[in-house]
Design a protein around this motif. Structure first.
Motif, PDB file in Angstrom:
ATOM      1  N   VAL A 535       0.719  -0.997  -0.023  1.00 10.88           N
ATOM      2  CA  VAL A 535      -0.030  -0.248   0.146  1.00 10.88           C
ATOM      3  C   VAL A 535       0.606   1.082  -0.044  1.00 10.88           C
ATOM      4  O   VAL A 535       2.390   1.460   1.090  1.00 10.88           O
ATOM      5  N   ALA A 536       0.407   2.196  -0.742  1.00  9.16           N
ATOM      6  CA  ALA A 536       1.080   3.353  -0.485  1.00  9.16           C
ATOM      7  C   ALA A 536       0.465   4.615  -0.997  1.00  9.16           C
ATOM      8  O   ALA A 536      -0.974   4.912  -1.420  1.00  9.16           O
ATOM      9  N   LEU A 537       0.824   5.512  -0.774  1.00  8.32           N
ATOM     10  CA  LEU A 537       0.392   7.037  -0.874  1.00  8.32           C
ATOM     11  C   LEU A 537       0.109   7.187  -2.375  1.00  8.32           C
ATOM     12  O   LEU A 537       1.130   7.006  -2.398  1.00  8.32           O
ATOM     13  N   GLY A 538      -1.029   7.382  -3.538  1.00  9.10           N
ATOM     14  CA  GLY A 538      -0.821   7.815  -4.650  1.00  9.10           C
ATOM     15  C   GLY A 538      -1.991   8.797  -4.801  1.00  9.10           C
ATOM     16  O   GLY A 538      -2.370   9.330  -4.129  1.00  9.10           O
ATOM     17  N   ASN A 539      -1.318   9.090  -6.686  1.00  9.55           N
ATOM     18  CA  ASN A 539      -2.539   9.878  -7.149  1.00  9.55           C
ATOM     19  C   ASN A 539      -4.041   8.992  -7.704  1.00  9.55           C
ATOM     20  O   ASN A 539      -3.915   8.311  -8.300  1.00  9.55           O
ATOM     21  N   VAL A 540      -4.903  10.396  -7.137  1.00  9.16           N
ATOM     22  CA  VAL A 540      -6.411   9.360  -8.337  1.00  9.16           C
ATOM     23  C   VAL A 540      -6.319  11.073  -9.500  1.00  9.16           C
ATOM     24  O   VAL A 540      -6.682  11.569  -8.635  1.00  9.16           O
TER      25      VAL A 540
END
Length: 701
Positions: A535-540
């Motif tokens: 799991v990682a912080l990402g962009n939508v």
């Protein structure tokens, strides 16, 4: 996209309908709808002249202020805003100026800075609106400018507070500062120290099966302690025609936490598992800033410089161990250094009805991060390999802008700004790479005053968010048995923000503000799955948020002289397409509703003030690929009484949640992830904390 409902809009406009209705009774209507008193009355609301209201010291006599912070807090319809926590200096501006200049600091909050200015050294306080505000602080619709006396006298302030909790512990706090003249310069030195936190959270938690039956439960105990000390120094004055401001601060802090949860199976008398952990952290933070201002070829030129750094060391340990078996703990240790350097050069000049400001900014931010996740028996640990456990991230950002604050007429003002931002992000280590971005950031704000006491505002701007460099590296919350991978592909989120607002002022202090907001996000940040199953912080790509704000200051002198009601309500809803389920859901970690209000009663002749307050909010949700978290609504209340009957001394006694407060969290686990909708288990956690009392004594010398 969901639109703002008529019901929500009606709620936002209801206060204006009430104020404009004669059915409230003749006494209330007379108080609320009377025209602003003439400015010759020393304690009346000052008239608005060229977008500016000037509050003389006499306006604040009824509260006997000790510092500029007391005075600014008394301005009706104004709340101190420290600005956004973003890189650079221009975008992080707050809404308070001192002698026409914003403090060159990002580490210190404005209330603390104002708290070091004795009220006796304040000549006047200006409240500026529309183009008058934009001329001094582009992008702000409402600002306060604290003007100090030219002949400041040496003076100081001191503050001692004791805060007690139900367990019997007492948290001390001291805050003192002294201002003097030296060689024509004002010099202010300050010292703060506080045992900030001695909270004990006591409660229980348990695991529920899909059939909503407890398979285990037991008590938990979570104890947290933190403390800090900070020294500050500020210097300002003039050398010839050059105005100089400089400031420095240094802070050290420590945090520790120890928690334990004992789990029992149904009907068992002995525990079968003990969960336990501890966290330790230290922080060292310093900052040096300053600015030079002088006239250059008919323009007012200003150079602002800022350097700051924060060093953090943290250790997070947790184990979930069956009784009678070998213990196993997970530990995440992180050591990070954040640095920032900023230089900003601006020029402004008035051309008739226009105030033009132009300039540029150069900023450098960096993170040096080392993190390790290890497992062991509590004494010996073996490090688990990670591809981004250590990294260096840096960003070089350049910005150029031009703004125009235009007074079209006494009733209509317009502010427009065009900013271009160029940035390059570099990352070293196994995931090293370099990326460059360019973002145009336009902004336009208009204010219309069709008649006395009424203001309508429209604002549209594009904002580029701040990337947390820590998200480029691995992190862990071992207490929840969760780890986040670093993501070198992160992009700053961009937001088109729109606002329509209306303000109604009356009498000395009456004001109601309401606004409707709409925000469209590009590259919104949320947790996403990675290719390796993590799991990682990402962009939508797209997301949206909308809602309204209402705030009020309503004198109730028709009921009782000296009685006043203040408060605000914020409602938000949001929507994005979930990267796991491909369905619409709200933002993660966003609290959509907050309400707080307080009522005060003043008896100036006896130098006595008292009040009570209530707050409700924090109905938060968080979404991970295989989990959801939901924190229930929290309610807090308190009361206080203050006397200034003693010369130059204020004594305040207060309580907060005297019977304690309880709050809960529900964690739901899905198999294999939320896409399936299959719940494997639910964890319910409930905790309580003691109420507090405090005694605050402060004075000036």
């Amino acid at each position: 996209m969901a639109l703002i409902s008529y019901r929500a809009l009606a709620f936002a406009l209801a206060p204006f309908v009430l104020v404009g209705t004669s059915g409230l009774g003749s006494a209330w209507a007379q108080t609320a709808l009377s025209a602003s008193p003439a400015s010759s009355v020393t304690n009346a609301l000052p008239d608005l002249v060229d977008g500016k209201r000037i509050f003389q010291p006499a306006y604040f006599n009824d509260i006997t202020p000790q510092t500029a912070a007391d005075m600014v807090a008394r301005i009706p319809g104004f709340n101190i805003d420290d600005g956004e926590s973003v890189r650079g200096f221009g975008g992080a501006a707050g809404n308070v100026l001192i002698d026409g200049s914003r403090p060159t600091s990002k580490n210190e909050d404005l209330f603390s800075i104002l708290g070091r200015i004795p009220a006796s050294n304040v000549e006047k306080v200006e409240l500026l609106e529309g183009a008058a505000a934009g001329a001094l602080a582009p992008g702000k619709s409402l600002i306060v400018n604290v003007i100090r006396k030219a002949d400041n006298k040496a003076s100081g302030k001191w503050e001692v507070q004791a805060t007690g909790v139900g367990s019997g512990r007492i948290k001390p706090k001291i805050d003192t500062s002294y201002t003097s003249k030296l060689g024509g310069f004002n010099i202010t030195a300050g010292l703060q120290a506080e045992i900030e936190n001695v909270e004990d959270f006591i409660g229980f938690e348990g695991i529920l099966s899909p059939a909503d039956v407890y398979t285990e439960r037991g008590p938990n105990d979570d104890r947290r302690r933190s403390k800090y000390a900070q020294a500050t120094l500020a210097v300002d004055g003039k050398i010839g025609e050059t105005k100089i401001n400089a400031n420095a601060s240094y802070l050290e802090g420590k945090f520790r936490r120890k928690w334990v949860h004992v789990a029992y199976r149904p009907n068992a008398t002995l525990p079968f598992r003990v969960d336990e952990g501890k966290e330790d952290g230290t922080t060292m933070r310093w900052e040096i800033g300053g600015d030079l201002e002088r006239q250059v070829a008919g323009w007012t030129g200003k150079l602002a410089l800022l350097a700051k750094a924060t060093e953090d060391q943290n250790s997070d340990l947790a184990g979930f161990n069956p009784v009678g078996q070998a213990k196993n703990f997970g530990r995440f240790v992180a050591d990070s250094t954040n640095e920032e350097r900023v230089a900003r050069l601006t020029f402004k000049k008035k051309f008739g009805a226009h105030q033009i400001e132009t300039g540029g900014e150069l900023a450098y931010n960096s993170l040096d991060f080392v993190g390790q996740y290890a497992e062991g028996d509590g004494t010996i640990f073996v490090v688990r390999p990670s591809d981004i456990s250590s990294t260096e991230v840096s960003e070089t950002r350049k910005e150029a802008f031009i703004s125009d604050s235009w007074t079209l007429s006494p009733k209509l003002t317009l502010e427009s700004t065009l900013t271009g931002e160029w940035s390059t992000i570099e990352q070293s280590g196994a995931a090293g790479k370099e990326r460059s971005f360019f973002y145009p950031k336009p902004r336009i704000k208009a204010a219309w005053k069709p008649k006395v006491g009424w203001t309508y505002r429209v604002e549209v701007e594009r904002v580029v968010g701040q990337l947390d460099f820590g998200s480029f590296a691995d992190s862990a919350s071992v207490g929840d048995n969760n780890q986040n991978s670093g993501n070198p592909e992160l992009r700053p989120e961009q937001v088109w923000s729109s606002l329509i607002g209306v303000e109604r002022r009356w009498g000395k202090r009456g004001v109601i503000n309401a606004s409707v907001v709409q925000e469209k996000f590009e590259d919104q940040l949320t947790l996403v799955p990675t290719r390796n199953g993590g799991v990682a912080l990402g962009n939508v790509p797209e997301a949206e948020r909308w809602g309204y704000n209402v705030s009020w200051t309503i004198p109730l002198s028709a009921l009782l002289e000296g009685l006043e009601l203040e408060g605000n309500y914020r409602w938000r809803d949001s929507e994005l397409i979930d990267p796991i389920t491909d369905k619409a859901r709200p933002f993660s970690g966003w609290n959509g509703r907050n309400f707080n209000t307080n009522i005060t009663y003043e008896i100036p002749k006896k130098r006595l003030r008292m009040g009570a307050w209530y707050w409700r909010g924090n109905n938060n949700r968080e979404f991970r690929p295989s989990q959801t978290f939901h924190w229930d609504t929290i309610q807090n209340w308190g009361a206080w009484i203050e006397t200034k009957a003693y010369k130059d001394v204020s004594v305040e006694l207060g309580v907060e949640d005297p019977n304690g407060a309880t709050f809960s969290r529900v964690r739901t686990d899905f198999t294999p992830d939320r896409r399936s909708g299959v719940i494997s288990q639910t964890q319910y956690r409930e905790r309580s904390k003691d109420g507090i009392w405090y005694l605050l004594v402060k004075g000036i010398f």
